[in-house]
Motif scaffolding. Structure first.
Motif, PDB file in Angstrom:
ATOM      1  N   PHE A   1       4.979  -7.004 -42.110  1.00 63.11           N
ATOM      2  CA  PHE A   1       4.647  -6.972 -40.940  1.00 63.11           C
ATOM      3  C   PHE A   1       4.731  -6.625 -39.739  1.00 63.11           C
ATOM      4  O   PHE A   1       3.768  -5.836 -38.592  1.00 63.11           O
ATOM      5  CB  PHE A   1       4.425  -8.934 -40.424  1.00 63.11           C
ATOM      6  CG  PHE A   1       3.732  -9.349 -39.631  1.00 63.11           C
ATOM      7  CD1 PHE A   1       2.102  -9.774 -39.699  1.00 63.11           C
ATOM      8  CD2 PHE A   1       4.035  -9.430 -37.986  1.00 63.11           C
ATOM      9  CE1 PHE A   1       1.488  -9.663 -37.861  1.00 63.11           C
ATOM     10  CE2 PHE A   1       3.423 -10.024 -37.181  1.00 63.11           C
ATOM     11  CZ  PHE A   1       2.146 -10.158 -37.239  1.00 63.11           C
ATOM     12  N   ILE A   2       5.735  -6.713 -39.772  1.00 58.94           N
ATOM     13  CA  ILE A   2       6.906  -5.289 -38.287  1.00 58.94           C
ATOM     14  C   ILE A   2       6.165  -4.092 -38.170  1.00 58.94           C
ATOM     15  O   ILE A   2       5.994  -3.381 -37.715  1.00 58.94           O
ATOM     16  CB  ILE A   2       8.163  -5.974 -38.640  1.00 58.94           C
ATOM     17  CG1 ILE A   2       8.370  -7.114 -38.096  1.00 58.94           C
ATOM     18  CG2 ILE A   2       8.725  -5.118 -37.633  1.00 58.94           C
ATOM     19  CD1 ILE A   2      10.117  -7.381 -38.192  1.00 58.94           C
ATOM     20  N   LYS A   3       6.263  -3.462 -40.009  1.00 56.80           N
ATOM     21  CA  LYS A   3       6.024  -2.310 -40.079  1.00 56.80           C
ATOM     22  C   LYS A   3       4.307  -1.955 -39.618  1.00 56.80           C
ATOM     23  O   LYS A   3       3.919  -0.793 -38.770  1.00 56.80           O
ATOM     24  CB  LYS A   3       6.225  -2.133 -41.328  1.00 56.80           C
ATOM     25  CG  LYS A   3       7.690  -1.612 -41.447  1.00 56.80           C
ATOM     26  CD  LYS A   3       7.028  -0.996 -43.236  1.00 56.80           C
ATOM     27  CE  LYS A   3       9.135  -1.245 -43.894  1.00 56.80           C
ATOM     28  NZ  LYS A   3       9.142  -0.625 -45.057  1.00 56.80           N
ATOM     29  N   TYR A   4       3.458  -3.257 -39.961  1.00 61.79           N
ATOM     30  CA  TYR A   4       1.758  -2.586 -39.849  1.00 61.79           C
ATOM     31  C   TYR A   4       1.651  -2.488 -37.905  1.00 61.79           C
ATOM     32  O   TYR A   4       1.100  -2.622 -37.530  1.00 61.79           O
ATOM     33  CB  TYR A   4       1.480  -3.924 -40.384  1.00 61.79           C
ATOM     34  CG  TYR A   4       1.304  -3.762 -41.804  1.00 61.79           C
ATOM     35  CD1 TYR A   4       1.296  -2.629 -42.643  1.00 61.79           C
ATOM     36  CD2 TYR A   4       1.390  -4.412 -42.664  1.00 61.79           C
ATOM     37  CE1 TYR A   4       1.643  -2.710 -44.087  1.00 61.79           C
ATOM     38  CE2 TYR A   4       1.439  -5.057 -44.348  1.00 61.79           C
ATOM     39  CZ  TYR A   4       1.464  -3.737 -45.005  1.00 61.79           C
ATOM     40  OH  TYR A   4       1.224  -3.711 -46.181  1.00 61.79           O
ATOM     41  N   ALA A   5       2.341  -4.373 -37.732  1.00 58.29           N
ATOM     42  CA  ALA A   5       2.573  -4.006 -35.997  1.00 58.29           C
ATOM     43  C   ALA A   5       3.033  -2.679 -35.077  1.00 58.29           C
ATOM     44  O   ALA A   5       2.229  -2.482 -34.150  1.00 58.29           O
ATOM     45  CB  ALA A   5       3.409  -5.165 -35.387  1.00 58.29           C
ATOM     46  N   ALA A   6       3.974  -1.697 -35.868  1.00 56.54           N
ATOM     47  CA  ALA A   6       4.823  -0.564 -35.194  1.00 56.54           C
ATOM     48  C   ALA A   6       3.794   0.509 -35.582  1.00 56.54           C
ATOM     49  O   ALA A   6       3.023   0.988 -34.789  1.00 56.54           O
ATOM     50  CB  ALA A   6       5.683  -0.823 -36.025  1.00 56.54           C
ATOM     51  N   ARG A   7       3.068   0.765 -36.864  1.00 61.76           N
ATOM     52  CA  ARG A   7       1.699   1.025 -36.466  1.00 61.76           C
ATOM     53  C   ARG A   7       0.438   1.309 -35.631  1.00 61.76           C
ATOM     54  O   ARG A   7       0.132   2.310 -35.209  1.00 61.76           O
ATOM     55  CB  ARG A   7       1.822   0.887 -38.243  1.00 61.76           C
ATOM     56  CG  ARG A   7       0.570   2.590 -38.693  1.00 61.76           C
ATOM     57  CD  ARG A   7       0.732   2.727 -39.913  1.00 61.76           C
ATOM     58  NE  ARG A   7       1.583   2.575 -41.408  1.00 61.76           N
ATOM     59  CZ  ARG A   7       1.894   1.793 -42.003  1.00 61.76           C
ATOM     60  NH1 ARG A   7       0.490   0.896 -42.530  1.00 61.76           N
ATOM     61  NH2 ARG A   7       3.159   2.006 -42.654  1.00 61.76           N
ATOM     62  N   HIS A   8       0.182  -0.134 -36.343  1.00 61.78           N
ATOM     63  CA  HIS A   8      -1.110  -0.516 -34.964  1.00 61.78           C
ATOM     64  C   HIS A   8      -0.686   0.411 -33.330  1.00 61.78           C
ATOM     65  O   HIS A   8      -1.850   0.861 -32.739  1.00 61.78           O
ATOM     66  CB  HIS A   8      -1.273  -1.901 -35.327  1.00 61.78           C
ATOM     67  CG  HIS A   8      -2.832  -2.116 -34.412  1.00 61.78           C
ATOM     68  ND1 HIS A   8      -4.038  -1.481 -34.714  1.00 61.78           N
ATOM     69  CD2 HIS A   8      -2.664  -3.064 -33.244  1.00 61.78           C
ATOM     70  CE1 HIS A   8      -4.545  -1.507 -34.286  1.00 61.78           C
ATOM     71  NE2 HIS A   8      -4.709  -2.414 -33.209  1.00 61.78           N
ATOM     72  N   PHE A   9       0.339  -0.425 -33.651  1.00 60.00           N
ATOM     73  CA  PHE A   9       0.670   0.061 -31.302  1.00 60.00           C
ATOM     74  C   PHE A   9       1.136   0.920 -31.350  1.00 60.00           C
ATOM     75  O   PHE A   9       0.728   1.666 -29.831  1.00 60.00           O
ATOM     76  CB  PHE A   9       1.658  -1.431 -31.227  1.00 60.00           C
ATOM     77  CG  PHE A   9       0.751  -2.758 -31.335  1.00 60.00           C
ATOM     78  CD1 PHE A   9      -0.361  -3.084 -30.777  1.00 60.00           C
ATOM     79  CD2 PHE A   9       0.829  -3.971 -32.190  1.00 60.00           C
ATOM     80  CE1 PHE A   9      -1.273  -4.362 -30.365  1.00 60.00           C
ATOM     81  CE2 PHE A   9       0.627  -5.214 -32.183  1.00 60.00           C
ATOM     82  CZ  PHE A   9      -0.392  -5.377 -31.201  1.00 60.00           C
ATOM     83  N   ILE A  10       1.897   1.708 -31.778  1.00 64.96           N
ATOM     84  CA  ILE A  10       3.051   2.995 -31.894  1.00 64.96           C
ATOM     85  C   ILE A  10       2.571   3.890 -32.319  1.00 64.96           C
ATOM     86  O   ILE A  10       2.050   4.614 -31.384  1.00 64.96           O
ATOM     87  CB  ILE A  10       4.082   1.995 -32.204  1.00 64.96           C
ATOM     88  CG1 ILE A  10       5.171   1.110 -31.095  1.00 64.96           C
ATOM     89  CG2 ILE A  10       4.967   3.190 -31.385  1.00 64.96           C
ATOM     90  CD1 ILE A  10       6.444   0.880 -31.198  1.00 64.96           C
TER      91      ILE A  10
END
Length: 86
Positions: A68-77
């Motif tokens: 989930f943290i990887k998906y969020a970083a990929r989406h936002f950063i």
């Protein structure tokens, strides 16, 4: 042909509480080593690393907290967002 009803025709991964079986085994061994190092050497860094690993590998609906943290970083950063106003 035999069809099994539980779990998902015997093709699902094995889980124990909130972790996959492999992560639970690694977590158990790391916890034992961390406790030994904490008691014998008064060194708490392995215990903190074990707790972080335990938190990051909690699995809910085949997704871990780390995923989930990887998906969020990929989406936002890292992934460019494209918006089209009409």
């Amino acid at each position: 042909m035999t069809t099994y009803l539980y779990p998902q025709n015997l093709k699902a991964t094995a889980n124990l509480w909130l972790w996959s079986l492999k992560d639970f085994a690694v977590l158990g061994i790391a916890a034992l080593l961390s406790i030994v190092m904490l008691v014998q050497l008064k060194f708490f860094v392995p215990a903190a690393a074990t707790l972080c690993f335990g938190f990051l590998t909690i699995r809910m609906d085949d997704t871990t907290v780390l995923d989930f943290i990887k998906y969020a970083a990929r989406h936002f950063i890292s992934t460019q967002q494209y918006y089209e106003w009409q």
